[in-house]
Design a protein around this motif. Structure first.
Motif, mmCIF file in Angstrom:
data_model
loop_
_atom_site.group_PDB
_atom_site.id
_atom_site.type_symbol
_atom_site.label_atom_id
_atom_site.label_comp_id
_atom_site.label_asym_id
_atom_site.label_seq_id
_atom_site.Cartn_x
_atom_site.Cartn_y
_atom_site.Cartn_z
ATOM 1 N N UNK A 86 0.799 -1.166 0.265
ATOM 2 C CA UNK A 86 0.017 0.101 -0.071
ATOM 3 C C UNK A 86 0.945 1.512 0.136
ATOM 4 N N UNK A 87 2.099 0.946 0.239
ATOM 5 C CA UNK A 87 2.912 2.238 0.113
ATOM 6 C C UNK A 87 4.422 1.812 -0.614
ATOM 7 N N UNK A 88 5.156 2.806 -0.943
ATOM 8 C CA UNK A 88 6.309 2.532 -1.884
ATOM 9 C C UNK A 88 7.311 1.975 -0.702
ATOM 10 N N UNK A 89 7.412 2.298 0.612
ATOM 11 C CA UNK A 89 8.366 1.788 1.373
ATOM 12 C C UNK A 89 7.938 0.305 1.785
ATOM 13 N N UNK A 90 6.995 -0.116 1.500
ATOM 14 C CA UNK A 90 6.459 -1.620 1.717
ATOM 15 C C UNK A 90 6.313 -1.775 3.261
ATOM 16 N N UNK A 91 6.096 -0.828 4.046
ATOM 17 C CA UNK A 91 5.666 -0.829 5.631
ATOM 18 C C UNK A 91 4.222 -0.934 5.825
ATOM 19 N N UNK A 92 3.421 -0.660 4.850
ATOM 20 C CA UNK A 92 1.804 -1.010 4.804
ATOM 21 C C UNK A 92 1.582 -1.958 3.635
ATOM 22 N N UNK A 93 0.718 -2.851 3.963
ATOM 23 C CA UNK A 93 0.016 -3.514 2.836
ATOM 24 C C UNK A 93 -1.354 -3.688 3.053
ATOM 25 N N UNK A 94 -2.050 -4.322 1.938
ATOM 26 C CA UNK A 94 -3.375 -4.434 1.985
ATOM 27 C C UNK A 94 -3.383 -6.263 1.819
ATOM 28 N N UNK A 95 -4.329 -6.675 2.724
ATOM 29 C CA UNK A 95 -4.836 -8.277 2.508
ATOM 30 C C UNK A 95 -6.175 -8.292 1.943
ATOM 31 N N UNK A 96 -6.399 -8.449 0.980
ATOM 32 C CA UNK A 96 -7.575 -8.696 0.059
ATOM 33 C C UNK A 96 -8.297 -10.031 0.105
ATOM 34 N N UNK A 97 -9.669 -10.137 0.599
ATOM 35 C CA UNK A 97 -10.329 -11.183 0.356
ATOM 36 C C UNK A 97 -11.622 -11.098 -0.302
ATOM 37 N N UNK A 98 -11.721 -9.980 -0.922
ATOM 38 C CA UNK A 98 -13.122 -10.076 -1.658
ATOM 39 C C UNK A 98 -13.093 -10.944 -3.105
ATOM 40 N N UNK A 99 -13.651 -11.705 -3.030
ATOM 41 C CA UNK A 99 -13.731 -12.521 -4.216
ATOM 42 C C UNK A 99 -13.343 -11.954 -5.631
ATOM 43 N N UNK A 100 -14.201 -10.762 -5.917
ATOM 44 C CA UNK A 100 -13.901 -10.019 -7.013
ATOM 45 C C UNK A 100 -12.601 -9.572 -7.299
ATOM 46 N N UNK A 101 -12.025 -8.762 -6.216
ATOM 47 C CA UNK A 101 -10.861 -8.164 -6.231
ATOM 48 C C UNK A 101 -9.718 -9.294 -6.650
ATOM 49 N N UNK A 102 -9.846 -10.454 -5.557
ATOM 50 C CA UNK A 102 -8.728 -11.602 -5.860
ATOM 51 C C UNK A 102 -8.805 -12.252 -7.249
ATOM 52 N N UNK A 103 -10.034 -12.299 -7.904
ATOM 53 C CA UNK A 103 -10.129 -12.758 -9.117
ATOM 54 C C UNK A 103 -9.477 -11.957 -10.419
ATOM 55 N N UNK A 104 -9.600 -10.717 -10.121
ATOM 56 C CA UNK A 104 -9.257 -9.775 -10.993
ATOM 57 C C UNK A 104 -7.631 -9.824 -11.043
ATOM 58 N N UNK A 105 -7.145 -9.922 -9.590
ATOM 59 C CA UNK A 105 -5.548 -10.062 -9.548
ATOM 60 C C UNK A 105 -4.805 -11.249 -10.259
ATOM 61 N N UNK A 106 -5.785 -12.307 -9.967
ATOM 62 C CA UNK A 106 -5.382 -13.727 -10.643
ATOM 63 C C UNK A 106 -5.304 -13.360 -11.962
ATOM 64 N N UNK A 107 -6.263 -12.710 -12.816
ATOM 65 C CA UNK A 107 -6.215 -12.466 -14.202
ATOM 66 C C UNK A 107 -4.990 -11.836 -14.540
#
Length: 344
Positions: free
Chosen positions: A223-244
């Motif tokens: 979620x940030x360039x320094x990689x000290x903040x991240x997002x954990x995504x579990x929404x099926x639509x979001x995850x499916x999009x990232x898989x594609x």
């Protein structure tokens, strides 16, 4: 420390007995045992274990100040246990109060539709790594991973190897590196060591950012360039999009142990320099371009210098103008499968 105090820790002012009562030093254990057997010991003998007086395990003999008498073990133990038991009782009472406070909400949640946290913000490297480790421990079938930035560091590779060895057999993993990883001995050795597993490695010229997907159910992105903040995504639509997105990058990537395709060139300009030219026109600075392509800044600037020489540019500002006029990026101006605007 006073008798009945709640703190079991102790650091002697001389610095010679930095221990707690639950971990008496050797002299303290020996002298306390002697005092119990003999009924008393000389004060001079106890000088090697000042903790016995500070913990009130010895006390002055009322009949002779040159001697010390032991406090009975049961008495000493009770004095230390009392504050602990009081603290435990208070915490139990607090737990009951919390349960009573949440009871109305629990009954509501029981009769409502269960919800899933579609997006969870993870702050701090430790929390991010812990969430990823938990997701990996629950993974049963597939891991998709994008690791931009060139060769991996030795600690990162060691951790990855350990986690891969601990993972259940049968998990298929696909890992995307950048072409620059082909020049990293550590990364290549790691990939060879994983040959007997269900892991496959490919490389691409350019990767957007880090991505990890477990079982096509949970994904992690920075979620940030320094990689000290991240997002954990579990929404099926979001995850499916990232898989594609991953699958598309994977199809366009080259197997790590297959010879990398030779660089194509347009008007004598190699593909890597055309990519840098595009990023320069987009307004990217040298550091961002280097990070995007998984190379160090010095290598990136060397490519920029060669590009400037090829186009006859005398300055950075002129370079952007010459790139735009050269037609070098004309075939990149429209998305794949779409004609540029204005054409019938």
């Amino acid at each position: 420390m006073t008798l009945g105090g709640g703190d079991l820790g102790h650091t002697d002012t001389t610095g010679t007995h930095p221990h707690g009562m639950e971990d008496l030093c050797a002299d303290g254990r020996r002298l306390y045992a002697d005092s119990l057997r003999l009924g008393r010991i000389r004060r001079s003998e106890a000088e090697t274990a000042p903790c016995l007086l500070e913990f009130a395990l010895l006390q002055p003999d009322p009949d002779d100040s040159a001697w010390l008498r032991p406090v009975p073990p049961m008495t000493a133990l009770s004095q230390r246990l009392l504050p602990l038991e009081r603290d435990i009782r208070q915490r139990r009472e607090q737990a009951v109060q919390l349960a009573q406070a949440f009871e109305p909400f629990l009954s509501i949640a029981t009769h409502s539709r269960p919800t899933t946290h579609a997006i969870t913000v993870l702050e701090g490297v430790e929390r991010i790594n812990e969430a990823i480790r938990l997701a990996q421990s629950n993974c049963r079938s597939e891991i998709l991973s994008v690791q931009p930035g060139g060769g991996r560091s030795e600690p990162a590779l060691t951790t990855s190897f350990r986690l891969a060895q601990e993972a259940p057999r049968g998990i298929v993993a696909r890992v995307l590196y950048q072409h620059t990883a082909r020049h990293s001995p550590g990364t290549l050795n790691y990939a060879r060591m994983m040959n007997d597993t269900d892991m496959e490695f490919r490389t691409a010229r350019e990767l957007v950012d880090r991505l990890i997907i477990f079982d096509r159910a949970v994904a992690f992105i920075p979620a940030q360039d320094d990689r000290k903040v991240a997002l954990e995504l579990r929404h099926p639509g979001l995850v499916d999009y990232l898989v594609k997105v991953f699958d598309q990058q994977w199809r366009n990537a080259d197997p790590l142990f297959r010879e990398q395709p030779r660089e194509t060139s347009v008007d004598g300009v190699p593909e890597i320099q055309r990519t840098i030219a595009r990023l320069l026109v987009e307004g990217q600075v040298d550091e961002a371009i280097a990070r995007r392509l998984g190379m160090n800044v010095r290598t990136c600037r060397a490519h920029i210098a060669k590009l400037a020489a090829a186009l006859g540019s005398g300055s950075r500002a002129q370079l952007g103008y010459l790139i735009a006029r050269s037609g070098l990026l004309d075939d990149e101006s429209a998305p794949e499968g779409q004609e540029p605007e204005g054409q019938d």
